[in-house]
Scaffold this motif. Sequence first.
Motif, PDB file in Angstrom:
ATOM      1  N   TRP A 130       0.836  -1.208   0.000  1.00 21.97           N
ATOM      2  CA  TRP A 130       0.000   0.000   0.000  1.00 21.97           C
ATOM      3  C   TRP A 130       0.868   1.254   0.000  1.00 21.97           C
ATOM      4  N   ARG A 131       1.903   1.248   0.837  1.00 18.15           N
ATOM      5  CA  ARG A 131       2.762   2.435   0.916  1.00 18.15           C
ATOM      6  C   ARG A 131       3.623   2.597  -0.334  1.00 18.15           C
ATOM      7  N   ALA A 132       4.103   1.485  -0.881  1.00 17.23           N
ATOM      8  CA  ALA A 132       4.941   1.564  -2.074  1.00 17.23           C
ATOM      9  C   ALA A 132       4.158   2.095  -3.269  1.00 17.23           C
ATOM     10  N   ALA A 133       2.869   1.752  -3.353  1.00 20.96           N
ATOM     11  CA  ALA A 133       2.040   2.251  -4.448  1.00 20.96           C
ATOM     12  C   ALA A 133       1.869   3.761  -4.369  1.00 20.96           C
ATOM     13  N   ARG A 134       2.005   4.318  -3.185  1.00 19.64           N
ATOM     14  CA  ARG A 134       1.821   5.747  -2.991  1.00 19.64           C
ATOM     15  C   ARG A 134       3.141   6.501  -2.878  1.00 19.64           C
ATOM     16  N   ALA A 135       4.231   5.782  -2.760  1.00 18.02           N
ATOM     17  CA  ALA A 135       5.559   6.411  -2.701  1.00 18.02           C
ATOM     18  C   ALA A 135       6.537   5.569  -3.518  1.00 18.02           C
ATOM     19  N   PRO A 136       6.343   5.489  -4.844  1.00 21.64           N
ATOM     20  CA  PRO A 136       7.178   4.613  -5.671  1.00 21.64           C
ATOM     21  C   PRO A 136       8.665   4.930  -5.601  1.00 21.64           C
ATOM     22  N   GLU A 137       9.003   6.156  -5.271  1.00 26.37           N
ATOM     23  CA  GLU A 137      10.420   6.528  -5.168  1.00 26.37           C
ATOM     24  C   GLU A 137      11.095   5.824  -3.993  1.00 26.37           C
ATOM     25  N   ASN A 138      10.303   5.341  -3.031  1.00 28.57           N
ATOM     26  CA  ASN A 138      10.845   4.662  -1.853  1.00 28.57           C
ATOM     27  C   ASN A 138      10.456   3.186  -1.833  1.00 28.57           C
ATOM     28  N   ALA A 139      10.028   2.655  -2.987  1.00 33.48           N
ATOM     29  CA  ALA A 139       9.481   1.295  -3.040  1.00 33.48           C
ATOM     30  C   ALA A 139      10.499   0.236  -2.631  1.00 33.48           C
ATOM     31  N   ALA A 140      11.750   0.386  -3.046  1.00 35.92           N
ATOM     32  CA  ALA A 140      12.753  -0.637  -2.734  1.00 35.92           C
ATOM     33  C   ALA A 140      12.903  -0.811  -1.225  1.00 35.92           C
ATOM     34  N   TYR A 141      12.914   0.281  -0.501  1.00 37.98           N
ATOM     35  CA  TYR A 141      13.031   0.227   0.960  1.00 37.98           C
ATOM     36  C   TYR A 141      11.766  -0.362   1.581  1.00 37.98           C
ATOM     37  N   LEU A 142      10.615   0.095   1.117  1.00 35.31           N
ATOM     38  CA  LEU A 142       9.346  -0.332   1.707  1.00 35.31           C
ATOM     39  C   LEU A 142       9.046  -1.809   1.466  1.00 35.31           C
ATOM     40  N   LEU A 143       9.489  -2.328   0.317  1.00 33.03           N
ATOM     41  CA  LEU A 143       9.139  -3.695  -0.077  1.00 33.03           C
ATOM     42  C   LEU A 143      10.225  -4.719   0.251  1.00 33.03           C
TER      43      LEU A 143
END
Length: 321
Positions: A284-297
């Motif tokens: 959910w968070r990665a979909a809303r902050a794709p620039e930080n997706a690697a960290y979030l996922l």
Amino acid sequence: MTREMTLTPQMAKDAAARLGLDGAVELLASERDLTWRLVSGGRAFVLKICHAEEAPWVVEFQLGALRHLAARAPALPVPRVLAHARLGYEDGGERETYVLSWLDGALLSHHRDGAAQAAAMGAMMARMCLALEDLPPPPAPPAQLWDVARALQIRPMLAGIEPGPARLAGAVLDEFEARVMPRLGTLPRQVIHNDCNPHNVFVDPADPARITGIIDFGDLTVAPRMCDLAVGLSYQMQTPELRATIPAWLAAYGAVAPLSAGERAVLAGLIRTRMAMTVVISSWRAARAPENAAYLLRYRAGAMACLEAGEGIFEGMFGDE
């Protein structure tokens, strides 16, 4: 939620000076607050500038837990609270701001090891649990998104992630509601750390079985103590090699803080629920902050693989220690 102001290094330096420390600052990765490494007088410290919407009583709860641990279990490698104030910033708002001692070591996530490390983690978590057992909880504990006992609160997020992960995690949440939640009210409940993931634990890189730091008390809450253990073990499930060390973790934990049959009975369900939360919240968070997706996922793939394997993955894992 209001838009958070971008704080510059100079603003962080000014904040540190108002707390009595002058020096250089370096921004560190964090999910919500702004965390800086501060070097002053040849020593390193942690400078934390909380989100503008963080309530003062929540921060005091977290810092109070650190002070309690320092007094109750001084050998535990947790940060010491050195300074704390509510400071005004250039946008006219105020933020809880504090300085902690710096803990040396390397991230556990970069130095995963075998059974000796797992046993050290189990014993450490049990000692922390016992030390927090007599910490008086606040009248209304913080509403934490990552609280496993309140996992059903993330159901609305299912509609905002990919269909495959949503179906997988949704089925686990249904299982939690039907089979785990009814038992939670019978289990010992207390203040818990609630986030012993491999990015919140430091080890000695020369001896990865030696735990040198436990950080980030931002998810502190009040819940069945088994939820804390489930969080730690959910990250130990990520590979077959790490899963093989879980009996050593549990034996060491149980030697310090024995587990009841009722607690062992819900452990697998709580671990599965935490992994479902990892899938949902990170997606959910990665979909809303794709620039930080690697960290979030970073933990999603391992969590999904374990959930896809089903409950059989736990077979024989949680017998009597």
